[in-house]
Design a protein around this motif. Structure first.
Motif, PDB file in Angstrom:
ATOM      1  N   LYS A  49       2.056  -3.814   5.252  1.00  0.00           N
ATOM      2  CA  LYS A  49       1.549  -2.826   6.453  1.00  0.00           C
ATOM      3  C   LYS A  49       1.376  -3.531   7.691  1.00  0.00           C
ATOM      4  O   LYS A  49       2.120  -3.049   8.765  1.00  0.00           O
ATOM      5  CB  LYS A  49       0.384  -2.230   6.146  1.00  0.00           C
ATOM      6  CG  LYS A  49      -0.960  -3.263   5.786  1.00  0.00           C
ATOM      7  CD  LYS A  49      -2.174  -2.530   5.547  1.00  0.00           C
ATOM      8  CE  LYS A  49      -3.510  -3.256   5.461  1.00  0.00           C
ATOM      9  NZ  LYS A  49      -4.719  -2.639   5.057  1.00  0.00           N
ATOM     10  N   GLN A  90       1.889   6.249   3.599  1.00  0.00           N
ATOM     11  CA  GLN A  90       1.178   6.893   4.590  1.00  0.00           C
ATOM     12  C   GLN A  90       0.511   5.782   5.755  1.00  0.00           C
ATOM     13  O   GLN A  90       0.667   6.037   6.759  1.00  0.00           O
ATOM     14  CB  GLN A  90      -0.068   7.702   4.156  1.00  0.00           C
ATOM     15  CG  GLN A  90      -0.512   8.722   5.266  1.00  0.00           C
ATOM     16  CD  GLN A  90      -1.919   9.360   4.579  1.00  0.00           C
ATOM     17  OE1 GLN A  90      -2.156   9.288   3.543  1.00  0.00           O
ATOM     18  NE2 GLN A  90      -2.601  10.052   5.532  1.00  0.00           N
ATOM     19  N   GLU A  91      -0.084   4.788   5.042  1.00  0.00           N
ATOM     20  CA  GLU A  91      -0.547   3.770   5.659  1.00  0.00           C
ATOM     21  C   GLU A  91       0.532   2.846   6.473  1.00  0.00           C
ATOM     22  O   GLU A  91       0.388   2.409   7.721  1.00  0.00           O
ATOM     23  CB  GLU A  91      -1.129   2.874   4.627  1.00  0.00           C
ATOM     24  CG  GLU A  91      -2.041   1.733   5.348  1.00  0.00           C
ATOM     25  CD  GLU A  91      -3.402   1.223   4.509  1.00  0.00           C
ATOM     26  OE1 GLU A  91      -4.177   0.993   5.392  1.00  0.00           O
ATOM     27  OE2 GLU A  91      -3.496   1.404   3.376  1.00  0.00           O
ATOM     28  N   TYR A  92       1.869   2.608   5.785  1.00  0.00           N
ATOM     29  CA  TYR A  92       2.838   2.237   6.508  1.00  0.00           C
ATOM     30  C   TYR A  92       3.189   2.836   7.771  1.00  0.00           C
ATOM     31  O   TYR A  92       3.388   2.226   9.031  1.00  0.00           O
ATOM     32  CB  TYR A  92       4.152   2.155   5.710  1.00  0.00           C
ATOM     33  CG  TYR A  92       4.021   1.143   4.485  1.00  0.00           C
ATOM     34  CD1 TYR A  92       3.227   0.128   4.391  1.00  0.00           C
ATOM     35  CD2 TYR A  92       4.796   1.565   3.465  1.00  0.00           C
ATOM     36  CE1 TYR A  92       3.168  -0.727   3.350  1.00  0.00           C
ATOM     37  CE2 TYR A  92       4.677   0.572   2.142  1.00  0.00           C
ATOM     38  CZ  TYR A  92       3.824  -0.405   2.199  1.00  0.00           C
ATOM     39  OH  TYR A  92       3.849  -1.122   0.945  1.00  0.00           O
ATOM     40  N   THR A 112       0.924  -1.201  -0.200  1.00  0.00           N
ATOM     41  CA  THR A 112      -0.177  -0.008  -0.084  1.00  0.00           C
ATOM     42  C   THR A 112       0.737   1.271   0.069  1.00  0.00           C
ATOM     43  O   THR A 112       2.014   1.147  -0.418  1.00  0.00           O
ATOM     44  CB  THR A 112      -0.902   0.128   1.265  1.00  0.00           C
ATOM     45  OG1 THR A 112      -0.180  -0.574   2.275  1.00  0.00           O
ATOM     46  CG2 THR A 112      -2.300  -0.743   1.049  1.00  0.00           C
ATOM     47  N   ASP A 113       0.198   2.596   0.285  1.00  0.00           N
ATOM     48  CA  ASP A 113       1.221   3.702   0.203  1.00  0.00           C
ATOM     49  C   ASP A 113       1.846   3.866   1.596  1.00  0.00           C
ATOM     50  O   ASP A 113       1.713   3.088   2.577  1.00  0.00           O
ATOM     51  CB  ASP A 113       0.380   4.808  -0.156  1.00  0.00           C
ATOM     52  CG  ASP A 113      -0.972   4.941   0.627  1.00  0.00           C
ATOM     53  OD1 ASP A 113      -0.941   4.586   1.906  1.00  0.00           O
ATOM     54  OD2 ASP A 113      -2.037   5.607   0.417  1.00  0.00           O
ATOM     55  N   LEU A 153      -7.012  -1.016  13.356  1.00  0.00           N
ATOM     56  CA  LEU A 153      -5.874  -1.545  12.402  1.00  0.00           C
ATOM     57  C   LEU A 153      -6.224  -2.956  11.940  1.00  0.00           C
ATOM     58  O   LEU A 153      -5.336  -3.325  10.896  1.00  0.00           O
ATOM     59  CB  LEU A 153      -4.515  -1.592  12.985  1.00  0.00           C
ATOM     60  CG  LEU A 153      -3.952  -0.400  13.719  1.00  0.00           C
ATOM     61  CD1 LEU A 153      -2.711  -0.059  14.290  1.00  0.00           C
ATOM     62  CD2 LEU A 153      -3.908   0.828  12.526  1.00  0.00           C
ATOM     63  N   ILE A 184       1.136   4.704   9.618  1.00  0.00           N
ATOM     64  CA  ILE A 184       0.127   4.596  10.384  1.00  0.00           C
ATOM     65  C   ILE A 184       0.381   3.237  11.070  1.00  0.00           C
ATOM     66  O   ILE A 184       0.133   3.159  12.782  1.00  0.00           O
ATOM     67  CB  ILE A 184      -1.376   4.712   9.832  1.00  0.00           C
ATOM     68  CG1 ILE A 184      -1.538   5.987   9.378  1.00  0.00           C
ATOM     69  CG2 ILE A 184      -2.444   4.280  10.827  1.00  0.00           C
ATOM     70  CD1 ILE A 184      -2.640   6.171   8.531  1.00  0.00           C
ATOM     71  N   TYR A 185       0.592   2.223  10.496  1.00  0.00           N
ATOM     72  CA  TYR A 185       0.656   1.031  10.980  1.00  0.00           C
ATOM     73  C   TYR A 185       2.080   0.767  12.042  1.00  0.00           C
ATOM     74  O   TYR A 185       2.256   0.140  13.207  1.00  0.00           O
ATOM     75  CB  TYR A 185       0.711  -0.250   9.998  1.00  0.00           C
ATOM     76  CG  TYR A 185      -0.538  -0.657   9.649  1.00  0.00           C
ATOM     77  CD1 TYR A 185      -1.512   0.082   9.023  1.00  0.00           C
ATOM     78  CD2 TYR A 185      -1.032  -1.936  10.073  1.00  0.00           C
ATOM     79  CE1 TYR A 185      -2.704  -0.256   8.632  1.00  0.00           C
ATOM     80  CE2 TYR A 185      -2.336  -2.408   9.690  1.00  0.00           C
ATOM     81  CZ  TYR A 185      -3.188  -1.620   9.022  1.00  0.00           C
ATOM     82  OH  TYR A 185      -4.571  -1.919   8.802  1.00  0.00           O
TER      83      TYR A 185
END
Lengths: 177, 174
Positions: free
Chosen positions: B140, A113-115, A110-111, B123, A117-118
């Protein structure tokens, strides 16, 4: 066309059983108790058979201590043993093997930004888990061992999940309109 | 000092090996069943599905019976079973920051519990589910795991001490 599997065959039963969460729950509970009775001489704490957060902490801090000679805090069982507890490494290997064998391994990107956040999510969850002294799994083991604070943790976790689910529902409704 | 089946000299070598094998078994089955503690509560709240929740409830019940069984077989290894009866019932099993009063531990169980439930449901999975998803190839989830690894060093170096200082500052020291 393949024949329907015989519902009484052992292979079919085992595959059904291995896919049921309750089977794994029972297995973790019994094996955690067994590993305590096997390994407790190496050091405490009690009810420490399986925990994703604590065992990650022990693994990372233990390896850091061994490699760099630092003295980061970790559980006595990992401090006394020649290597820290390895269950998280085992979970990664086991899940990878299973995903490969059953052809469920799939790279999902994914992008950034999501990395981020996680990453922050993992960081914060670990701080919170360490403040309490365990992830949801050790909380369950501690409840089984007779720890009332762990029971409080599980009840509050359930409330947190309800709050989070309502939040998600509200967000989904907004997107619908 | 509790003594288990293996003597200390053997146990210090057995720890990495036994936990590794245990982890491989749990990881394999967790991937098969999609095991998740947070997901169990979430599925029940959203859809009234009890399949995943049954896994977590079974874990609590089975761990009690597991500890009970091994308390009968090897009482020396289960020194404080049943914790609430052999120790101060409001004190936790060691593992959290040490040297605080019972009220502090109740606060330190309630607030992290609520927040972990909230964050993990947003999440999409508890720590074990994220680790399994990382092994399945989700980037992620892998970043969640890296966040946990970085967090463990930071916790040991800084946060652990601050928690104790903060709790003592509001008068909840031991």
């Amino acid at each position: 066309m393949a024949a329907a599997p015989d519902p009484t065959s052992l292979k079919y039963l085992l595959s059904r059983l291995s896919r049921h969460p309750a089977f794994l729950g029972a297995l973790i509970g019994i094996l955690a108790a067994f590993s305590q009775s096997l390994l407790i001489s190496a050091g405490g704490p009690e009810a420490y058979g399986f925990c994703v957060a604590c065992h990650t902490r022990d693994l990372v801090n233990g390896m850091t201590n061994i490699i760099t000679g630092a003295s980061l805090a970790l559980a006595p069982i990992s401090k006394n043993a020649i290597l820290p507890v390895m269950s998280v490494v085992g979970v990664i290997i086991g899940a990878f093997l299973s995903a490969k064998v059953h052809k469920e391994h799939k790279i999902k990107k994914t992008d950034y930004q999501e990395y981020l956040i996680y990453f922050i999510g993992g960081f914060v969850v670990l701080q919170l888990a360490m403040v309490f002294g365990g992830c949801p799994y050790r909380a369950a083991l501690r409840t089984g061992y007779g720890d009332i604070t762990a029971l409080l943790f599980i009840i509050m976790m359930g409330l947190g999940v309800i709050a989070g689910t309502l939040l998600m529902l509200r967000k989904a409704e907004k997107e619908m309109n | 000092m509790a003594t288990g089946i293996l003597s200390k000299e053997v146990a210090i070598y057995a720890v990495p090996l036994v936990t590794l094998l245990l982890g491989i078994l749990i990881g394999y089955l967790a991937q098969r069943s999609g095991y998740c503690s947070i997901g169990g509560f979430r599925d029940y709240v959203l859809f009234r599905h009890t399949r995943l929740l049954s896994g977590y409830v079974t874990l609590i019940v089975a761990s009690f019976f597991g500890y009970l069984l091994f308390w009968f077989l090897t009482p020396a290894a289960m020194e404080h079973f049943f914790w609430a009866l052999t120790s101060n019932p409001l004190m936790p099993v060691p593992g959290a920051p040490a040297g605080l009063s019972p009220a502090a531990y109740l606060i330190l169980a309630a607030i992290p519990g609520f927040l972990i439930g909230l964050i993990c449901v947003l999440l999409g999975g508890c720590p074990i589910r994220q680790t399994v998803m990382a092994s399945e190839g989700s980037y992620k989830a892998a970043f969640f795991f890296i966040g946990m690894c970085v967090g463990s060093v930071i916790f040991a170096a800084f946060v652990s001490g601050w928690v104790v200082v903060l709790m003592r500052a509001i008068g909840l020291g031991a």
